[in-house]
Every structure is written in C-alpha cells, then in structure tokens.
Design a protein around this motif. Structure first.
Motif: not given
Length: 423
Positions: A158-161, A273-276, A312-315, A320-324
């Motif tokens: 979600k935190k995309l630009k 834009n994800a923190e960290g 980088r996608l996995l990072a 964002e704390g997303i589990s696949l």
C-alpha cells in the motif's frame, strides 16, 4: 577447506523459495491477463550487445558488468539487465514481422552486476520484466505502468509512490542537452570524475549521480519538461490522461532520470514509502526506448518496458509486515508399524503422490512417537497409521491433525477418502 557463498549472492532455502514461487506465479498469471507471453534468453551475451543496448556512459557498462573472454577469444558478459537481450531476440527472430503487434513479452531470471551489496541488493539478483514492442501509442505506456502497479498492489503493498517524467523525443533531448552542458560546464570541476566525463557524452546522466546529488547546481538544473516540443508535450499529456482514466495515482517528477541510455519519452519509477525500507526506495523502473531496436540492428520499432528485482519486492513486503499466503505443510504422513506395514507404506505413499496428494513417510526406522513428531514438523494435515492388524483387516487409521478426529477407513477407499477431505 570450508567453502562459502560468493559475496553478493544468496542461497534461497526451502521455506523462502516458496515465497519466490508465489510471486513469480502471481506475476505470470497477471501477465497472461494482459496478454504478455514469456521469453527466455541466455544468461550471457556478447559484450557488444550491452555496450550498444545499455549505453557505454552508464554505470552498469562502465563499472558493474561481469565480462570475460571465452576460449574462442570472444568477449562475453553475464546479462546485467533484461531489455537488451529481449530486443536482440526480437530482432534476430524477426518478431517485427509477426502480424500480431505489438509484441508483448515478459521474462524472469537472474541478472548480474558487480556493485556494493546492501539490503535488498545483490550481485546476482532475479529480475522480472515486461517489454511491449511495436506501438507508439501512449495508451500502451499507461498499460505497462498500470501492470507494474497492479503487480505490487496484488501482493498487498500500500505504501507506494509512482513518479513519471518525459525525456522527450530526440529534438527535445538535444535542446535540453545543450542547456545542461551550459548549466554545468562552468563548475564541472566541482563534480566527480564520472560527471566530468558525462558532461559531453551524456549530460542527462549527471542528474542521476549519487555522489553529487546535493550539489547546488543540481537543484537549479534545467528541467526537461521546459524543453519538450509540442509533440512530446502532447504525448506526455496523453499518458497522464490515460493513467488518470485507469485510476492510477502518480506524481510528475521533472528530475526523474533513468540510468540507461536508451530511454526517451515516458520514464517512471515505483517507490516504497514504507518506514524502515531503507535509503534506496526504488522498487521498479521503466520507460520508453524508441531507438533501441535500430541500435541493435533491427527496423525502426518503438518499445516500452519495466523491470523489478524480486529481492527488493520481498524487502518491501517485509517492511509493510505482509505475509504471503504460501502453501505450508503436506497433506498426509503415513506412519508404519512393523516390517510388512513398512513395505506396504512405500507403495501407499507412491499411490497418494500419483493421486495428487502431497505425502511423506519415515525413512529412518524411527519409533511411532518420533514419526508423529516428524508429521507435526512437516505440518501434515492428516496422519495415516498402518500396522500388522490394519493389514489383516485391509484398513488404515486416519487422524485429522487439526481436530484430533480419528477414523478407520478401508484401505481400498483410503485415497478417495483423503481426496474428498482435502477439497
């Protein structure tokens, strides 16, 4: 001697590999819906392809390529990116003659760049990319950008630009080039060696310099937007119009410069834009390259594409704390009691697998308790126990691990029973 993995590479172990498989399959499915077909090119190519296709003023060509001489004295390079190889194949296989235009392709595979390893960036990395060749319609630019955004959003990010820019056509770029040279030349000695070289060869690349990005002249450098001719400006406006109609949010960034020489007109990047997430926020980059096919020996053919690294996608997912929702565990673990049951379990597990059921058994002569522990570790949905008594009765005991429910099932109908339970 203890061997270690080369710096800048990684082993993708079981448990992690499933995430990669999930992402790759999702991307393949999405490309199928957009009518993009897979292409597979060699991992190494003749070095000249990248000198011409990527550009000899880029960091990739100047500093990062893995190049060697083969036994025939030919200069060979491990591919540092995918577009040049795809375009080479497009030309060599005369895909420009296919009546179905544009040619819409995607690829996935390892790329190699000798650069400083850091979080989410490796010397061997896996890149997923898309190329659309044969159309100069701004609508295909919007389609490609929309496809890139959908890949990230489909995974829950979600935190995309999204930032876009126009590099203009040849006329616009020449006018901008002259303005850049005039802007920087008086103080170019204050910039790094690379920028000093780029001033005459490709001044646009100065704007992409990481060392001198805080220099005061960077902030006041002429914007390409101000040098777009009417045709280029109209093209860029159409791309923005289509993106708006498709509901794709974006920002125009006049400073956006892609790091490869072959780009013109539309250029874009997707950032996290994800923190960290880290200092390097770019997830995906792409743009239009209308002169590349001719540069590699083909007819005049427009093209546009993008690429992103799965690392980088996995990072970004982790940030964002997303589990696949990757599949875990097996369907059934067969526990055997006694020699006859052990012999029967070999055949039974084989039948389960051939019936499409993920099955496993003990191969270390462990006790019953240890076999149940093994089933737990493998996250088995069901454990089937067979012993001397069950063999005599032609039955098998089946335990559902989630509920603890246990039933005795006729051995002849065991596979069908499991099939129904696993639906």
């Amino acid at each position: 001697m203890a061997f270690q993995i080369p710096r800048g590479t990684q082993d993708i172990l079981p448990g992690e590999a499933e995430k990669w498989q999930y992402i790759e399959q999702m991307a393949r499915d999405l490309c199928r819906r957009y009518n993009y077909k897979e292409i597979r090119t060699p991992i190494f190519e003749h070095t000249e392809l990248f000198l011409r296709g990527v550009g000899d003023t880029t960091d990739i060509v100047q500093k990062e390529m893995y190049t060697f001489e083969d036994r025939g004295g030919r200069s060979i390079t491990l591919r540092p990116e995918g577009t040049a190889s795809v375009v080479r194949s497009f030309v060599e296989n005369k895909m420009y003659g296919d009546p179905n235009q544009p040619i819409k392709l995607y690829y996935v595979g390892p790329m190699f760049r000798y650069e400083r390893p850091q979080a989410g960036r490796f010397r061997q990395f896996v890149q997923f990319g898309v190329e659309a060749l044969g159309s100069s319609d701004p609508a295909i630019d919007a389609e490609v950008i929309s496809l890139a955004m959908e890949m990230y959003q489909a995974l829950g990010l979600k935190k995309l630009k999204l930032v876009i820019n126009s590099l203009g056509d040849k006329e616009s770029r020449m006018a901008h080039r002259e303005a850049l040279v005039n802007h920087f030349k008086g103080r170019i000695h204050e910039f790094c060696e690379d920028c000093q070289t780029r001033l005459e060869k490709n001044p646009l690349r100065i704007l992409d310099c990481k060392k001198d990005r805080d220099h005061e002249l960077m902030a006041t450098a002429p914007s390409i937007i101000d040098y777009l001719n009417d045709e280029s400006r109209h093209y860029f406006e159409k791309v923005q119009m289509y993106l708006t109609k498709l509901g794709v949010e974006f920002e125009v960034d006049p400073r956006l410069v892609r790091g490869l020489d072959y780009y013109n007109h539309t250029a874009f990047e997707i950032m996290s834009n994800a923190e960290g997430f880290g200092a390097i926020t770019t997830l995906c980059g792409g743009g239009r390259y209308n002169g590349l096919v001719q540069e590699i020996g083909g007819p005049e053919t427009p093209g546009i594409g993008f690429a992103f690294s799965i690392e980088r996608l996995l990072a970004a997912l982790e940030a964002e704390g997303i589990s696949l929702p990757v599949a875990q565990g097996i369907d059934c673990y067969v526990v055997a009691l006694g020699e006859k049951a052990k012999d029967e379990s070999v055949v039974l597990v084989d039948k389960l697998r051939k019936a499409g059921i993920a099955a496993e058994k003990d191969y270390q002569d462990r006790k019953v308790k240890a076999q149940f522990k093994a089933a737990d570790r493998l996250q088995a949905k069901y454990v089937a126990v067979i012993g001397e008594e069950e063999l005599e009765k032609n039955t098998i005991n089946v335990k559902e691990m989630a509920t603890g429910e246990q039933v005795e099932v006729a051995l002849d109908s065991f596979i069908e029973y499991l099939r129904k339970k696993l639906v």
